[in-house]
Write a protein that holds these residues in place. Structure first.
Motif, PDB file in Angstrom:
ATOM      1  N   THR A   3      16.738 -34.876 -60.160  1.00  0.00           N
ATOM      2  CA  THR A   3      17.875 -34.295 -59.450  1.00  0.00           C
ATOM      3  C   THR A   3      17.597 -34.210 -57.955  1.00  0.00           C
ATOM      4  O   THR A   3      18.486 -34.390 -57.132  1.00  0.00           O
ATOM      5  CB  THR A   3      18.163 -32.878 -59.985  1.00  0.00           C
ATOM      6  OG1 THR A   3      18.217 -32.939 -61.397  1.00  0.00           O
ATOM      7  CG2 THR A   3      19.463 -32.356 -59.446  1.00  0.00           C
TER       8      THR A   3
ATOM      9  N   VAL B   4      13.488 -28.494 -74.763  1.00  0.00           N
ATOM     10  CA  VAL B   4      12.628 -29.401 -74.010  1.00  0.00           C
ATOM     11  C   VAL B   4      11.505 -28.598 -73.352  1.00  0.00           C
ATOM     12  O   VAL B   4      11.774 -27.578 -72.739  1.00  0.00           O
ATOM     13  CB  VAL B   4      13.449 -30.132 -72.927  1.00  0.00           C
ATOM     14  CG1 VAL B   4      12.586 -31.089 -72.144  1.00  0.00           C
ATOM     15  CG2 VAL B   4      14.629 -30.838 -73.555  1.00  0.00           C
TER      16      VAL B   4
ATOM     17  N   ILE C 164      10.647 -30.539 -65.943  1.00  0.00           N
ATOM     18  CA  ILE C 164      10.378 -30.791 -64.533  1.00  0.00           C
ATOM     19  C   ILE C 164      10.416 -32.282 -64.245  1.00  0.00           C
ATOM     20  O   ILE C 164      11.054 -32.737 -63.300  1.00  0.00           O
ATOM     21  CB  ILE C 164       9.006 -30.194 -64.146  1.00  0.00           C
ATOM     22  CG1 ILE C 164       9.063 -28.672 -64.256  1.00  0.00           C
ATOM     23  CG2 ILE C 164       8.633 -30.605 -62.738  1.00  0.00           C
ATOM     24  CD1 ILE C 164       7.721 -28.018 -64.111  1.00  0.00           C
ATOM     25  N   LEU C 165       9.756 -33.057 -65.102  1.00  0.00           N
ATOM     26  CA  LEU C 165       9.647 -34.493 -64.829  1.00  0.00           C
ATOM     27  C   LEU C 165      10.970 -35.218 -65.025  1.00  0.00           C
ATOM     28  O   LEU C 165      11.275 -36.151 -64.294  1.00  0.00           O
ATOM     29  CB  LEU C 165       8.578 -35.121 -65.733  1.00  0.00           C
ATOM     30  CG  LEU C 165       7.131 -34.842 -65.337  1.00  0.00           C
ATOM     31  CD1 LEU C 165       6.195 -35.564 -66.282  1.00  0.00           C
ATOM     32  CD2 LEU C 165       6.878 -35.295 -63.912  1.00  0.00           C
ATOM     33  N   ARG C 166      11.752 -34.786 -66.031  1.00  0.00           N
ATOM     34  CA  ARG C 166      12.953 -35.554 -66.365  1.00  0.00           C
ATOM     35  C   ARG C 166      14.216 -34.971 -65.763  1.00  0.00           C
ATOM     36  O   ARG C 166      15.209 -35.673 -65.615  1.00  0.00           O
ATOM     37  CB  ARG C 166      13.118 -35.636 -67.889  1.00  0.00           C
ATOM     38  CG  ARG C 166      11.956 -36.287 -68.593  1.00  0.00           C
ATOM     39  CD  ARG C 166      11.762 -37.722 -68.199  1.00  0.00           C
ATOM     40  NE  ARG C 166      12.534 -38.686 -68.963  1.00  0.00           N
ATOM     41  CZ  ARG C 166      12.277 -38.993 -70.233  1.00  0.00           C
ATOM     42  NH1 ARG C 166      11.338 -38.394 -70.894  1.00  0.00           N
ATOM     43  NH2 ARG C 166      13.000 -39.895 -70.844  1.00  0.00           N
ATOM     44  N   ILE C 167      14.232 -33.680 -65.494  1.00  0.00           N
ATOM     45  CA  ILE C 167      15.467 -33.046 -65.015  1.00  0.00           C
ATOM     46  C   ILE C 167      15.345 -32.645 -63.545  1.00  0.00           C
ATOM     47  O   ILE C 167      16.140 -33.056 -62.711  1.00  0.00           O
ATOM     48  CB  ILE C 167      15.811 -31.775 -65.837  1.00  0.00           C
ATOM     49  CG1 ILE C 167      15.736 -32.071 -67.321  1.00  0.00           C
ATOM     50  CG2 ILE C 167      17.153 -31.235 -65.405  1.00  0.00           C
ATOM     51  CD1 ILE C 167      16.902 -32.750 -67.905  1.00  0.00           C
TER      52      ILE C 167
ATOM     53  N   TRP D  60       7.208 -28.945 -68.864  1.00  0.00           N
ATOM     54  CA  TRP D  60       6.718 -30.061 -68.048  1.00  0.00           C
ATOM     55  C   TRP D  60       7.664 -31.235 -68.101  1.00  0.00           C
ATOM     56  O   TRP D  60       7.889 -31.923 -67.126  1.00  0.00           O
ATOM     57  CB  TRP D  60       5.311 -30.468 -68.489  1.00  0.00           C
ATOM     58  CG  TRP D  60       5.208 -31.022 -69.891  1.00  0.00           C
ATOM     59  CD1 TRP D  60       5.114 -30.325 -71.043  1.00  0.00           C
ATOM     60  CD2 TRP D  60       5.202 -32.403 -70.248  1.00  0.00           C
ATOM     61  NE1 TRP D  60       5.044 -31.167 -72.118  1.00  0.00           N
ATOM     62  CE2 TRP D  60       5.081 -32.466 -71.658  1.00  0.00           C
ATOM     63  CE3 TRP D  60       5.268 -33.594 -69.531  1.00  0.00           C
ATOM     64  CZ2 TRP D  60       5.053 -33.658 -72.366  1.00  0.00           C
ATOM     65  CZ3 TRP D  60       5.228 -34.802 -70.239  1.00  0.00           C
ATOM     66  CH2 TRP D  60       5.125 -34.823 -71.644  1.00  0.00           C
ATOM     67  N   LYS D  61       8.281 -31.417 -69.283  1.00  0.00           N
ATOM     68  CA  LYS D  61       9.221 -32.518 -69.414  1.00  0.00           C
ATOM     69  C   LYS D  61      10.500 -32.209 -68.650  1.00  0.00           C
ATOM     70  O   LYS D  61      11.115 -33.085 -68.048  1.00  0.00           O
ATOM     71  CB  LYS D  61       9.535 -32.740 -70.896  1.00  0.00           C
ATOM     72  CG  LYS D  61       9.727 -34.190 -71.228  1.00  0.00           C
ATOM     73  CD  LYS D  61       9.716 -34.398 -72.709  1.00  0.00           C
ATOM     74  CE  LYS D  61       9.614 -35.876 -73.026  1.00  0.00           C
ATOM     75  NZ  LYS D  61       9.545 -36.098 -74.471  1.00  0.00           N
TER      76      LYS D  61
END
Lengths: 358, 325
Positions: A262, A249, A255-258, A252-253
């Protein structure tokens, strides 16, 4: 208080000479406290001191000195010092509680009779300022809009900055940003107001409006959001990021999704605390929003009102009992709003705190 | 968290350039936000300096030593002597009162109070940090001032010989001393909150080692807790100082302003930077506004230095104090 380190008498092995020194009984500190309060009030009343502040100070002094002397007689100097420190800490605690509780109680006392449906749903338009009546609807509306706009500006900016600092920031730029975020936390609100005034109103030629107040509030809000978000992002375990990278992954993804999901609980808390802080700011609003007696629901055009400024005007401009009453009513609403926001924010923090971060 | 993993095995089909472009955009966005913050800070200094320059060129007095503030007069004269003095003195009074008490409360919460009281009380202190300053001001003006009368005359009576507490003019105690007390109450929660966090981080082993050597609780605190917490206390105090210096509205409500510079802190009068700006702003003309900007710039620089110093102290000690371990 001081029994933490002592062991019950009979549990101690009795070997050779006595190993325990004389100890005062447990009830000594409260007894000394009660005694010194009684004597303090007695002296205060006898000397005819009207101010209860003095009574309290005399009692506190008696408590400190009395406790020390008694303990020094019975237990020796080291124990006496320990007891003295304990008393000082308790006195500090009480010294702090008194004004803080008084503030809250007094505000509620003065404000509760003023706040009612009429007060909350009417503006000051057409109300004679020096007389009774009128309400805070226009101020409430103005505050909500100004704070809302400020949050819309500050929250994304603060969030992005925090992401930069935690996820990307290396080298001198990041160090400079960290340092100036910290310093920015201390920018006095009136200076932020002056800055927006010189930039937005004087240099760019816009006139007074709720929005220019929001700009100043945003400046005050950004560093608070950055700091709290930064702390929260640091708590996100690196394993989560690494697992995500290992699956291919992109960063940037990740950061945005994980990372952000959290930490979302803590980030929300931080933003809400920041909102609570700027809601009570008076100074910048005073110079940029300018205050209006009527309802102006457009924050981009013309003067508005806000709760803190309303309190200020009722106190300093109206300056009579009717004004004070309205000021207390507005103060109660403001405190209730800010404290409510705080409680909710902390509730969220407890509910969704990232676990296993260390 | 798991939502993106099903996509991962297909990563091979994906051109790596895609993600790199996304990364670049996102990184630059984040970096841009950081740079914007620096720009804002620079702009604050720049714009205030620009307006100040305009005001200072019209000033007929010495900006640093003049007492009067009449920038809108035909012959403008204004200076910050009284304001700087009042700001520093009231902040110092606040610090002298607030720092020891705050350390006491922080110790109370972290080491003395029974668990059952400590937690809710810590909570309460945090809540009080959020009380808006205008409410403190209102309380100060309508509740504290009437209650300060007795204390003021008492101090004057017994400590009048110290010059500092000599009351030369009678009147309501709308003086720097009352302002100092009010500021102390206002900055108490923030100093307490920060020091409490530091005290809580003192390694348990240090404390237990001290107790095992026979130290009393106070000796344990003096030898283990306070040395460890010192940088934290210093920075907390400086944060509080920064707040006290910049406090506007509470001071404006409580202090009765005039342009007298006097060390008799029980005499009504004086002024602070922020209070002066708040009071004079509404009726200021063009030059008056610029003059206020000049005083605002001075305030900005002072708070910048104080806060910067606080941060540097924390940063310098951080490496070996273990404060963020």
């Amino acid at each position: 208080m001081t029994t933490m380190t002592t062991v019950p008498e009979d549990a101690r092995p009795q070997v050779g000479p006595r190993l325990t020194a004389n100890r005062l009984p447990r009830w000594t500190p409260p007894a000394v406290a009660a005694g010194s309060i009684a004597v303090g009030c007695g002296i205060g009343a006898a000397a005819g001191l009207q101010s209860h502040l003095q009574w309290g100070l005399i009692s506190a002094l008696l408590f400190l000195v009395g406790g020390y002397l008694i303990s020094a007689q019975v237990e020796g100097r080291r124990q006496a010092k320990d007891r003295f420190a304990t008393s000082v800490v308790w006195v500090a605690f009480i010294l702090a509680v008194v004004p803080l509780v008084s503030l809250t109680v007094y505000t509620v006392q003065q404000g509760i009779g003023v706040v009612n449906g009429n007060f909350l749903s009417h503006s000051m338009k057409g109300v004679i300022q020096s007389g009774p009546g009128g309400g805070i609807y226009h101020a409430l509306l103005g505050t909500l809009q100004q704070v809302g706009l400020a949050t819309l500006i500050a929250a994304p900016l603060g969030l992005l900055t925090a992401v930069y600092l935690v996820e990307y920031g290396r080298g001198r730029l990041a160090k400079a940003v960290t340092f100036f975020v910290d310093v920015m936390t201390g920018v006095p609100s009136i200076v932020a107001g002056l800055f927006i005034l010189s930039l937005w109103n004087l240099a760019l030629g816009f006139s007074y409006s709720g929005f220019s107040g929001s700009l100043a509030l945003a400046i005050l809000m950004i560093p608070v959001v950055v700091r709290s978000t930064e702390e929260m992002l640091k708590l996100v375990p690196n394993e989560l990021r690494e697992a995500s990278y290992a699956l291919g992954v992109p960063k940037w993804k990740t950061i945005l999704r994980i990372v952000l999901p959290t930490a979302i609980g803590g980030i929300t808390t931080g933003v809400m605390l920041a909102v609570a802080r700027i809601t009570g700011e008076t100074a910048p609003v005073m110079m940029l929003v300018f205050g209006a007696d009527y309802i102006n629901s457009n924050p981009f055009d013309g003067p508005q009102q806000s709760l803190p400024m309303y309190i200020w005007q009722q106190y300093s401009v109206v300056n009579n009992d009717f004004g004070y009453a309205r000021a207390w009513g507005a103060a109660l609403v403001l405190i209730a709003f800010v404290m409510g926001l705080n409680l909710i924010a902390r509730g969220i923090a407890r509910w969704r705190s990232p676990k296993g971060g260390h | 968290m798991t939502s993106s993993s099903p996509a991962a095995p297909r990563g091979r089909e994906r051109r790596p350039r895609d993600s790199r472009v996304g990364d670049k955009i996102f990184m630059n966005l984040a970096r841009g936000a950081g740079i914007l913050l620096l720009v804002i800070m620079a702009a604050i200094a720049g714009f205030l300096a620009w307006r100040s320059g305009m005001a200072l060129s019209n000033n007929n007095g010495n900006f640093l030593t003049t007492f009067e503030w009449t920038p809108d007069a035909p012959k403008p004269v204004f200076g910050i002597a009284v304001l700087a003095f009042g700001t520093i003195v009231s902040a110092l009074i606040a610090m002298v009162i607030a720092v020891p008490v705050a350390i006491g409360i922080a110790l109370f919460i972290s080491h003395y109070a029974p668990r059952r009281i400590a937690q809710p009380f810590a909570y309460l202190v945090d809540l009080l940090a959020a009380v808006p300053s205008i409410v403190y001001g209102l309380w100060g003006a309508l509740f504290l001032i009437p209650h300060m009368d007795g204390l003021t005359s008492w101090l004057n009576q017994y400590l009048g010989w110290t010059y500092l507490f000599d009351q030369t003019r009678t009147g309501t105690p709308r003086n720097l001393f009352t302002v100092g007390i009010l500021l102390a109450i206002m900055i108490l929660p923030i100093i307490t909150a920060v020091s409490r966090e530091v005290f809580r981080q003192v390694p348990r082993m240090h404390e237990e080692a001290a107790l095992a050597l026979g130290a009393t609780r106070w000796e344990m605190i003096r030898t283990a807790v306070l040395p460890f917490g010192r940088p934290g206390i210093i920075s907390a105090s400086m944060l509080g100082l920064g707040r006290a210096l910049g406090e506007t509205i509470a001071v404006a409500v409580v202090l009765s302003a005039n342009s007298v510079l006097s060390l008799h802190i029980l005499d009504a009068g004086g002024g602070t930077f922020a209070q002066n700006i708040a009071l004079k702003f509404a009726e200021a003309g063009n030059n008056g506004r610029d003059a206020l900007m000049a005083s605002g710039l001075v305030l900005f620089v002072i708070t910048l230095l104080v806060n910067g110093a606080a941060r540097l102290i924390i940063a310098r000690r951080k490496e070996y104090s273990g404060a963020n371990a």
